[in-house]
Write a protein that holds these residues in place. Structure first.
Motif, PDB file in Angstrom:
ATOM      1  N   PRO A   1       0.671  -1.300  -0.017  1.00 15.90           N
ATOM      2  CA  PRO A   1       0.038  -0.102  -0.208  1.00 15.90           C
ATOM      3  C   PRO A   1       0.829   1.318   0.127  1.00 15.90           C
ATOM      4  O   PRO A   1       0.222   2.279  -0.484  1.00 15.90           O
ATOM      5  CB  PRO A   1      -0.808   0.022   1.095  1.00 15.90           C
ATOM      6  CG  PRO A   1      -0.051  -1.225   2.256  1.00 15.90           C
ATOM      7  CD  PRO A   1       0.525  -1.985   1.344  1.00 15.90           C
TER       8      PRO A   1
ATOM      9  N   TYR B   1      -6.522  -2.314   0.785  1.00 18.23           N
ATOM     10  CA  TYR B   1      -5.409  -3.439   1.210  1.00 18.23           C
ATOM     11  C   TYR B   1      -4.938  -3.416   2.388  1.00 18.23           C
ATOM     12  O   TYR B   1      -4.710  -4.359   3.076  1.00 18.23           O
ATOM     13  CB  TYR B   1      -4.295  -3.290   0.077  1.00 18.23           C
ATOM     14  CG  TYR B   1      -3.404  -4.527   0.200  1.00 18.23           C
ATOM     15  CD1 TYR B   1      -3.654  -5.587  -0.606  1.00 18.23           C
ATOM     16  CD2 TYR B   1      -2.350  -4.458   0.904  1.00 18.23           C
ATOM     17  CE1 TYR B   1      -2.718  -6.675  -0.539  1.00 18.23           C
ATOM     18  CE2 TYR B   1      -1.338  -5.526   1.144  1.00 18.23           C
ATOM     19  CZ  TYR B   1      -1.684  -6.474   0.260  1.00 18.23           C
ATOM     20  OH  TYR B   1      -0.666  -7.516   0.412  1.00 18.23           O
TER      21      TYR B   1
ATOM     22  N   LEU C   1      -5.797  -1.541  -6.810  1.00 11.78           N
ATOM     23  CA  LEU C   1      -4.713  -0.873  -6.916  1.00 11.78           C
ATOM     24  C   LEU C   1      -3.905  -1.225  -8.159  1.00 11.78           C
ATOM     25  O   LEU C   1      -3.360  -0.311  -8.730  1.00 11.78           O
ATOM     26  CB  LEU C   1      -3.666  -1.701  -5.589  1.00 11.78           C
ATOM     27  CG  LEU C   1      -2.223  -1.311  -5.358  1.00 11.78           C
ATOM     28  CD1 LEU C   1      -2.261   0.399  -5.393  1.00 11.78           C
ATOM     29  CD2 LEU C   1      -1.737  -1.897  -4.204  1.00 11.78           C
TER      30      LEU C   1
ATOM     31  N   GLY D   1       1.310   1.745  -3.470  1.00 11.28           N
ATOM     32  CA  GLY D   1       0.204   2.318  -4.149  1.00 11.28           C
ATOM     33  C   GLY D   1      -0.116   3.780  -3.882  1.00 11.28           C
ATOM     34  O   GLY D   1      -0.616   4.535  -4.747  1.00 11.28           O
TER      35      GLY D   1
ATOM     36  N   SER E   1      -4.847   0.882  -2.029  1.00 15.29           N
ATOM     37  CA  SER E   1      -3.965   0.705  -0.952  1.00 15.29           C
ATOM     38  C   SER E   1      -4.601   1.053   0.249  1.00 15.29           C
ATOM     39  O   SER E   1      -4.390   0.046   1.330  1.00 15.29           O
ATOM     40  CB  SER E   1      -3.169   2.083  -0.996  1.00 15.29           C
ATOM     41  OG  SER E   1      -2.518   2.010  -2.152  1.00 15.29           O
TER      42      SER E   1
END
Lengths: 514, 583
Positions: free
Chosen positions: A325, A343, A406, A328, A340
C-alpha cells in the motif's frame, strides 16, 4: 470542520480515553472472573463510540474535539475524518477479538505479567486511536513517542537479557524515527507555518515548495523516513523482528497490526493531507520511492526465505506485503489510493489472523518439539494455509479486492509495478507452501517449527494436543477475525467498506481536481 | 432473465455438499451419485440466457451465462465426476476426498458458467487452491509434488489476473465497476500472459513439471476426476479468449502432442504412461482450438468427449487393480482378460478408430487442419497418434509386476456393466450423428473423408506394429507366446500372434536387413553407447562424470540416454515439419 456544540463533539475524545478507562478497571479487578468479563466485554464497548461516529463521517461536518494548544501555534485536537475513522474502526474491532485472545493465551502459557500486559494493550489501543484521530502532525509525533514507550514497557516485562536488548533496539529505532519526524515537522512549519492535516495538502505548501524546493524535499524525506522506520521498511526493520521475544500473538498485534499500520498511516497522512498529491507529483519523488520500496520489498522476501523459524518467516512476509500500500499511495491515482487503503486494512485483519493462528502451527510451549507435531497436523496446516492465502491476496479475501483496485489504478501509469505486485504475492506462496506441506506431512524438513528460546518460562508446561481445546476465547477470536477477512473480500459493498474507501478518496480527490 | 438462473450449478453443488455433510454415512454414495445425475439434468435444461451483472467481491460480476458451449462443458464435468464417484463408491474411498472433489467441481462449474472475466479469474484462484487441497487430502503424492502444483497454479492464476488487468485498461480505461464480458482479450502482451497461464494449467511442455506426479500418483478415482476437472476449464478459457484461434497455440499444442506421446511411450509404469498420454491429447485439443475454424473447434470439443470417455474407461479398469488394496471377488471375471479387452478398446477409441467417438473428433481436426492449409499440423497429429497407439500397446503388454497383480484380481460384474456403458456411449456418439450433435450442441460438420479413414487406420496400424515389435525386441519370444495363449481369445490370439511373428521375423528379409534391424534395436536398447560414439573425445569424460553423478535417472524419470534420444527425435521432427510447411 466546525460543528454544532452538542455532546457529540466529545465523541473522538471519548474514543481515545475509553480504552484507558477500561484498562484501569481491568487493572483494579480483583478476581480472575472479573478480569475475564472485563477483557471480554471492554474491547467491544470501545468499538461503540467509533461505530456511533459512522454517520458523522459521511455527513456534512466532522466531529472534532479541540483541546487547546500543546505548543505555541500547535493545536491539539481529535476528529472523525474518514481516513482516521476508518483505521480506528479496524483497530478497535481487531482489538475486540485480540485482547480476549491475548488474555486467554497468557493464562494458557502462565505468563507471569499477565495483568500488566493486558493493561498495556488497552493503553496502546487508546494511544493508537489517538494517532489515527489526531488533527495535527505534531500530535501524531507525540502520541507515537508514548506508543513506543508503552511497547517498550511490554517488552521489558519479559525481563531476560534478550528482552532488554530488544527493548533497547526498539528505543533506538524510535528515537531515530522521532529525530527524523521532529526535524521534518520543524522544516514543514518553517515552510508553511502549519502542520495540521488538511484534505489534499496544506494550502500554502504549493507556493512554499515553489520558493524553497530543497527544503521542501528535505522535509518530505525526513517525514517519510520517520514513518518508514515505523513501517519497518528494510533495512530499518530489525526492531519489529526483535519484538518476537514477547509471546507471539501479542508481538503480532503490537508489531504487525499497530506499529506497522501506524507507519503506513503516517505515510498516507503526509502524502495526502500534508503535501497533497499534486505537490508530491511536482516534487518528482515518486520514482525514487518506487525504486526504494521495490528493492526493499524484494530484499525482504529474500530475507523471509532465509528464515527457518515460522514466526520469523511470517513476520518478514508481513513486512514485505505491508509495503504494497505504501507503493500504491505514491502512484497518486484515485483508484490506486483506494486500493491501497482497502489493502492495508484487510492486511491488518489477515495479519491479526495469522498471528493468532501461528501458535497453533508452531506450538506454544517452551519445548515446541514436544507439542508441535502431536496430532492435528492437517488442522493446523488448514488454519495456517487460510492465513497465508489471505496474505498472498487470493480472491475471497479482502486483500484481493484492495490489490485489484490498486492494480487497476497502477496499470495505466506504471505498468511495471504490476509485475512487482504479482511477483510479491508469488513469493509469499513460494515460501509458505512448503511450511504448510510439511505441516500436513508431519515431517520437519525445513525445520520451520523450531520456535525461539522462550527462557522466561521457568517450568516446561504440559499441553493438550490442540491449543484450541483449552479456552473458547481462542477459537472465537480465530473464527471472528477470519470471518471478517472473508466478508471484506466477498461482500465489500454490502459491508459498506468499499463505498467508504471510495468516499475517502472522493473527498481527497475533489480537492485535488479543484 | 429467467429466475431459474439463480439456481446456479455451483449453488446446486453447494447444496449437495451440505446435504452430504448432514446425511447418514450409509446413504452417502447413493446421495452423491443421485445428486450428480440431477445436477447433470439441471444443467441440461438450463435456459440459454444471460444474467444481468450484480455487485459482488467489490466488482460487477455476471454470475451466469448459459449457452450450448457452457452446457456441454458443464455436462462433461458432471459426467466425469459421476463416474469418479461411482468408482469411489466401489472402492468405498475416503469421504473427505469426496467433499473436496465436490467443492472442486463447484468451482469448475463456476468457471464455466460465470459470464465475465473477473468472476472467472476469482474462480481460477480458488480452483488452484482446491486442486492442491485435493492432492493433499488424497495423500498419495509427496509434499514436493503438492508444492509444485500449488506454486504453478498460483502463478497461472496471477498471470490470468495480470491479463485481465491489462485487458481492463485497454478496453474500459481500468474502471473496476464495469462488467468485463467474456470474449477475445485486449493488448498483445496480455495475450502472451494468458498463454502462459493456460500453458501451466494444461501441463504444457516446459511448465508441465506438476503433471506426471499429479496424474499418476493419486488414487485412480481421484485421477479420473482430477485430470478432466483441471483440463476442461482450461480448454474453456482458451475457447473464450481465442475464438478465432491462434497459430502459436496450435503449434504449441503440436509440440505437446509430440512430447507427450513420446514420453508416454518410454514411461516405465502404466500410470505415468497414461499421465503423459493425457498431455499429448491435451496437445491435440489445443491444435484444434488453435486452428480456430468452426470445424476445428467442433473437432476439439468432440475430442474432449473422447478424452473423458477414453480415460474414464482406462481409469475405470485400472481402479480394479491399483490404488486400493485388492479384494478377491468371487463373482467376477478373470481380470487380465477384461483388462486387455478394455484397455484395447479405450486405446482404439482414443486414437480415433472409425465408428467410435474418437474418430469423429480426430477426423474433424485432421480435415480442419488440412482445409486450413496446415499440413505440418496434420503431420504432427498423425505422427503423435501413431506413437500414442504404440504407447497404448505398451500398456497392454504391461510389465511383469503389474501382470501378476492382474492375475490375482477379478473384476466385478457391476464394474463391467459400467465400463460397457461407457463403450456403448463412445460408439453411439461415433455412429449416430444426431447423438453427437445433441451432445455437443452444435451441428457436426462433414467430418470424414475417405482419406481420413484410410490415413487413421494406417496410422493406428503402424502404431500397433511399431509398439508390438519394440515390445518383442525387448522380450524373450516364448514368453510372448505364453502370454498370447494365456490371455487372448482364439480369434484375436491368431491375429495378434501373427503380428507378433511378423514383427519378430523381420530378419527373414535377409542378412542386410537383419543387421540393420539389430543395429537399430541395439541403439534403442543401449543409446548410451551410440551417443558416446558420436561424442568428441573431449566431451566423453565429462559425460561419464555426469552419468556417475546421476545414476540412471534424469528429472523425468527416464534414463539420461532416453531423454537425449527423445529430444533428438523431437528436434528432427520439428525441423522436418518446418520444412514441410515451408514447401
Amino acid at each position: 470542520m466546525s460543528n454544532s456544540g452538542s455532546v457529540l463533539t466529545w465523541l473522538p475524545l471519548i474514543s481515545v480515553l475509553l480504552p484507558g478507562v477500561i484498562g484501569l478497571i481491568y487493572w483494579n479487578a480483583r478476581t480472575d472472573s472479573q478480569r475475564y468479563v472485563i477483557s471480554g466485554l471492554g474491547p467491544w464497548i470501545i468499538v461503540l463510540p467509533v461505530v456511533a461516529g459512522f454517520r458523522f463521517v459521511q455527513g456534512e461536518y466532522h466531529l472534532e474535539t479541540v483541546l487547546g494548544q500543546v505548543a505555541p501555534g500547535i493545536e491539539f485536537g481529535l476528529q472523525f475524518d474518514p481516513l482516521g475513522w476508518f483505521f480506528t474502526l479496524f483497530l478497535t474491532v481487531l482489538f475486540a477479538f485480540g485482547i480476549p485472545y491475548c488474555e486467554a493465551y497468557c493464562t494458557r502459557i502462565e505468563f507471569p505479567q499477565q495483568a500488566r500486559i493486558i493493561f498495556s494493550l488497552f493503553l496502546i489501543e487508546g494511544i493508537a486511536i489517538g494517532i489515527f484521530l489526531a488533527t495535527d502532525l505534531f500530535s501524531v509525533f507525540v502520541l507515537f513517542q508514548i506508543l513506543a514507550l508503552l511497547v517498550y514497557g511490554i517488552v521489558s516485562t519479559v525481563g531476560t537479557a534478550d528482552a532488554r536488548r530488544a527493548g533497547y533496539t526498539l528505543l533506538a529505532y524510535i528515537l531515530v524515527a522521532s529525530l527524523f519526524l521532529l526535524s521534518g515537522i520543524r522544516l514543514l512549519r518553517f515552510l508553511t507555518g502549519s502542520s495540521a492535516f488538511v484534505s489534499n495538502g496544506i494550502p500554502t505548501i504549493q507556493s512554499a515548495i515553489h520558493t524553497e524546493p530543497v527544503l521542501g524535499l528535505a522535509s518530505f524525506w525526513l517525514l517519510f523516513f520517520g514513518f518508514g522506520i515505523a513501517a519497518a521498511i528494510v533495512p530499518v526493520h530489525s526492531w519489529v523482528i526483535d519484538l518476537l521475544i514477547i509471546p507471539v500473538p501479542i508481538a503480532g498485534l503490537l508489531g504487525g497490526v499497530v506499529i506497522l499500520k501506524v507507519g503506513v498511516f503516517g505515510i498516507f497522512r503526509i502524502t495526502l493531507d500534508i503535501f497533497g498529491a499534486e505537490v508530491i507529483d511536482t516534487l518528482g519523488i515518486t520514482l525514487p520511492v518506487f525504486i526504494l520500496l521495490g528493492v526493499s520489498m524484494m530484499l525482504t522476501h529474500l530475507l523471509a526465505i532465509s528464515q527457518n523459524v515460522v514466526e520469523y518467516r511470517l513476520l518478514y512476509a508481513i513486512i514485505a506485503t505491508n509495503m504494497i500500500p505504501v507503493l500504491g499511495v505514491f502512484v497518486l491515482t484515485p483508484l490506486a489510493i483506494q486500493g491501497s487503503l482497502y489493502y492495508i486494512l484487510s492486511h491488518a485483519v489477515v495479519t491479526a489472523f495469522l498471528f493468532i493462528a501461528v501458535p497453533i502451527v508452531s506450538g506454544v510451549g517452551p519445548k515446541p518439539s514436544q507439542v508441535a507435531h502431536r496430532g492435528h497436523d492437517s488442522q493446523r496446516a488448514f488454519v495456517f494455509a487460510l492465513g497465508v492465502l489471505g496474505l498472498a491476496a487470493v480472491p475471497l479475501f479482502g486483500t484481493f479486492v484492495g490489490l485489484w483496485y490498486l492494480m487497476l489504478g497502477t496499470i495505466a501509469t506504471h505498468p511495471i509495478l504490476l509485475g512487482v505486485l504479482i511477483g510479491s504475492n508469488i513469493f509469499v506462496i513460494a515460501y509458505f507452501a512448503p511450511v504448510i506441506a510439511t505441516c500436513v506431512a508431519g515431517t520437519n524438513n525445513l525445520d520451520v517449527f523450531r520456535a525461539k528460546d522462550l527462557s522466561w518460562i521457568s517450568e516446561p508446561i504440559s499441553l493438550d494436543d490442540s491449543l484450541l481445546s483449552g479456552d473458547n476465547r481462542l477459537i472465537v477470536a480465530i473464527l471472528g477475525v477470519f470471518l471478517i477477512s472473508l466478508l471484506l473480500g466477498i461482500f465489500p459493498d454490502y459491508l459498506q467498506t468499499l463505498p467508504l474507501t471510495e468516499f475517502v478518496i472522493e473527498q481527497i480527490w475533489s480537492g485535488y481536481n479543484e | 432473465m429467467s429466475d431459474l438462473l439463480w439456481i446456479h450449478p455451483t449453488v446446486v453443488v453447494l447444496l449437495l455438499l451440505i446435504i452430504l455433510m448432514g446425511g447418514t454415512s450409509k446413504l452417502f454414495y447413493p446421495t452423491l451419485s443421485g445428486g450428480l445425475v440431477l445436477l447433470a439434468g439441471w444443467i441440461w435444461i438450463l435456459p440459454p440466457e444471460t444474467m444481468e451483472p450484480i455487485g459482488l467481491f467489490g466488482f460487477t460480476v455476471r454470475l451466469i451465462e448459459v449457452d450450448p458451449l457452457t452446457r456441454y462443458f458443464g455436462v462433461l464435468l458432471v459426467g466425469i465426476t459421476l463416474l469418479a464417484s461411482i468408482l469411489s463408491w466401489q472402492a468405498n474411498a475416503d469421504r473427505r476426498v469426496q467433499f473436496v472433489k465436490l467443492a472442486l467441481l463447484g468451482v469448475a462449474l463456476w468457471i464455466v458458467f460465470v459470464g465475465d472475466w473477473i468472476g472467472l479469474t476469482i474462480g481460477w484462484f480458488v480452483f488452484g487452491v482446491l486442486g492442491a487441497s485435493l492432492l493433499w487430502i488424497d495423500g498419495n503424492t509427496s509434499w514436493q509434488d503438492r508444492y509444485r502444483f500449488s506454486l504453478l497454479f498460483f502463478i497461472s492464476a496471477s498471470l490470468l489476473l495480470g491479463t485481465i488487468a491489462l485487458h481492463s485498461l485497454s478496453e474500459f480505461g481500468a474502471d473496476p465497476r464495469i462488467s468485463h464480458d467474456l470474449g477475445a482479450l485486449g493488448p498483445e502482451i496480455a495475450v502472451y500472459l494468458l498463454m502462459g497461464a493456460l500453458a501451466i494449467s494444461v501441463g504444457g511442455v516446459g511448465v508441465h513439471i506438476w503433471l506426471p506426479e499429479a496424474f499418476s500418483k493419486p488414487n485412480t478415482d481421484t485421477t479420473v476426476f482430477f485430470f478432466a476437472t483441471l483440463l476442461l476449464p482450461a480448454f474453456y478459457v482458451t475457447l473464450q479468449a481465442f475464438p478465432k484461434g491462434n497459430a502459436l497455440i496450435a503449434y504449441y499444442g503440436g509440440l505437446m502432442a509430440l512430447y507427450g506421446s513420446m514420453f508416454a511411450f518410454f514411461q516405465p509404469t502404466i500410470r505415468r504412461n497414461l499421465a503423459y498420454q493425457i498431455q499429448a491429447h491435451s496437445g491435440i485439443i489445443l491444435i484444434a482450438l488453435g486452428i480456430g475454424t468452426a470445424t476445428a473447434t467442433v473437432g476439439g470439443l468432440v475430442h474432449m468427449l473422447t478424452l473423458v470417455l477414453g480415460f474414464g474407461l482406462l481409469f475405470g479398469i485400472l481402479s480394479q487393480l491399483s490404488g486400493y488394496p485388492s479384494e478377491i471377488r468371487n463373482n467376477g471375471i478373470h481380470s487380465r482378460n477384461i483388462f486387455i479387452g478394455f484397455v484395447g478398446i479405450a486405446g482404439l477409441i482414443l486414437v480415433g478408430m472409425p465408428l467410435s467417438v474418437g474418430f469423429v473428433g480426430l477426423s474433424t481436426i485432421t480435415v480442419a487442419a488440412h482445409d486450413a492449409g496446415q499440413n505440418g499440423l496434420v503431420g504432427i497429429l498423425l505422427f503423435s497418434l501413431s506413437i500414442l497407439t504404440a504407447a497404448m500397446v505398451r500398456v497392454v503388454f504391461t510389465n511383469q509386476q503389474e501382470s501378476n497383480r492382474l492375475l490375482e484380481n477379478t473384476v466385478s460384474l457391476s464394474t463391467i456393466a459400467l465400463l460397457v456403458g461407457i463403450v456403448f456411449l463412445a460408439f453411439l456418439v461415433g455412429i449416430s450423428r444426431s447423438a453427437s450433435t445433441a451432445l455437443v450442441g452444435e451441428p457436426i460438420p462433414q467430418y470424414w473423408r475417405i482419406w481420413t479413414i484410410l490415413v487413421l487406420v494406417l496410422v493406428i496400424g503402424i502404431g500397433v506394429v511399431f509398439g508390438i515389435s519394440i515390445h518383442v525386441s525387448r522380450m524373450e519370444l516364448p514368453e510372448i507366446f505364453d502370454f498370447g495363449q494365456l490371455v487372448l481369445p482364439t480369434l484375436s490370439k491368431r491375429l495378434v500372434s501373427g503380428m507378433v511373428i511378423a514383427g519378430s521375423n523381420l530378419h527373414s528379409l535377409g542378412t542386410f536387413s537383419r543387421q540393420c534391424r539389430n543395429a537399430v534395436l541395439y541403439d534403442i536398447r543401449h543409446p548410451a553407447e551410440r551417443i558416446v560414439r558420436f561424442l568428441p573425445s573431449t566431451f566423453v569424460r565429462s559425460y561419464q562424470q555426469r552419468r556417475t553423478r546421476t545414476p540412471g535417472l534424469t528429472g523425468t524419470k527416464l534414463t539420461l540416454e532416453e531423454s537425449i534420444f527423445i529430444f533428438v527425435i523431437l528436434l528432427a521432427l520439428v525441423l522436418l515439419l518446418g520444412m514441410v510447411n515451408t514447401w
